[in-house]
Design a protein around this motif. Structure first.
Motif, PDB file in Angstrom:
ATOM      1  N   GLU A  30      82.904 -17.060  26.684  1.00  0.00           N
ATOM      2  CA  GLU A  30      81.970 -18.285  27.143  1.00  0.00           C
ATOM      3  C   GLU A  30      82.324 -19.511  26.731  1.00  0.00           C
ATOM      4  O   GLU A  30      82.014 -20.686  27.398  1.00  0.00           O
ATOM      5  N   HIS A  31      82.462 -19.154  25.672  1.00  0.00           N
ATOM      6  CA  HIS A  31      82.620 -21.344  25.157  1.00  0.00           C
ATOM      7  C   HIS A  31      83.740 -21.719  24.998  1.00  0.00           C
ATOM      8  O   HIS A  31      83.355 -22.829  25.008  1.00  0.00           O
ATOM      9  N   TYR A  32      84.697 -21.362  25.752  1.00  0.00           N
ATOM     10  CA  TYR A  32      85.563 -22.019  26.018  1.00  0.00           C
ATOM     11  C   TYR A  32      85.313 -22.760  27.545  1.00  0.00           C
ATOM     12  O   TYR A  32      85.361 -24.454  27.437  1.00  0.00           O
ATOM     13  N   PHE A  33      84.351 -21.713  28.179  1.00  0.00           N
ATOM     14  CA  PHE A  33      83.724 -22.478  29.479  1.00  0.00           C
ATOM     15  C   PHE A  33      82.918 -23.367  28.414  1.00  0.00           C
ATOM     16  O   PHE A  33      82.336 -24.951  29.980  1.00  0.00           O
ATOM     17  N   VAL A  34      81.670 -23.337  27.741  1.00  0.00           N
ATOM     18  CA  VAL A  34      80.525 -24.369  27.958  1.00  0.00           C
ATOM     19  C   VAL A  34      81.479 -25.482  27.362  1.00  0.00           C
ATOM     20  O   VAL A  34      81.176 -27.266  27.052  1.00  0.00           O
ATOM     21  N   GLU A  35      82.876 -25.142  26.303  1.00  0.00           N
ATOM     22  CA  GLU A  35      83.236 -26.766  25.780  1.00  0.00           C
ATOM     23  C   GLU A  35      83.740 -27.800  26.811  1.00  0.00           C
ATOM     24  O   GLU A  35      84.117 -29.121  27.176  1.00  0.00           O
ATOM     25  N   GLU A  36      84.911 -27.097  27.992  1.00  0.00           N
ATOM     26  CA  GLU A  36      84.457 -27.344  29.115  1.00  0.00           C
ATOM     27  C   GLU A  36      83.804 -28.820  29.833  1.00  0.00           C
ATOM     28  O   GLU A  36      84.124 -29.586  29.735  1.00  0.00           O
TER      29      GLU A  36
END
Length: 115
Positions: A30-36
Motif C-alpha cells: 500500500e505504501h508504494y501506491f500512496v507514494e505514487e
C-alpha cells in the motif's frame, strides 16, 4: 508523471473490477501506491478516481484513499467549483464525520462562482 492508476502496485493493491491486473515484478504494498498518489498530478489522480470509482457510491478504492486523493487534487486545483462539489459529494457518502468539511467545500464553490 505516471498515473497512480497505471502503476501496477496500485492496481494490485486496490483491485480493478473492469480489467485484469497486469503482471509485474514489483512487490505490492500500500505504501508504494500512496507514494505514487502523493506526487501524481491532478489529472492523473482524477483519472484514477474516475476509473476505479466510476460511481460515487462504489468503487475499488478504500474511503481513506478516496478522501486523500480528493484532498491532493484540491490542493493542486483550489479554484475549481466542480471539483470542490465532487469532493464534497464523496465526503457526504461516508458518514457524518465529514459533513462539516463537505459543507465548507460547497460554500467555497459557491463563493468562487459568485466572483
Amino acid at each position: 508523471m505516471v498515473s497512480p492508476y497505471d502503476n501496477p502496485p496500485s492496481r494490485s493493491v486496490n483491485g480493478d473490477e473492469y480489467r485484469p491486473t497486469p503482471a509485474c515484478g514489483q512487490e505490492h504494498r500500500e505504501h508504494y501506491f500512496v507514494e505514487e498518489l502523493t506526487f501524481a498530478d491532478a489529472d492523473a489522480t482524477l483519472s484514477m478516481l474516475r476509473e476505479l470509482c466510476p460511481n460515487l457510491v462504489d468503487g475499488q478504492l478504500p474511503v481513506w484513499i478516496r478522501n486523500l486523493a480528493y484532498r491532493l487534487v484540491l490542493l493542486q486545483r483550489p479554484d475549481e467549483p466542480a471539483l470542490l462539489r465532487e469532493a464534497a459529494q464523496n465526503l457526504w457518502l461516508h458518514g457524518p464525520d465529514w459533513d462539516d468539511v463537505a459543507a465548507e467545500l460547497v460554500r467555497q464553490a459557491e463563493e468562487l462562482e459568485a466572483r
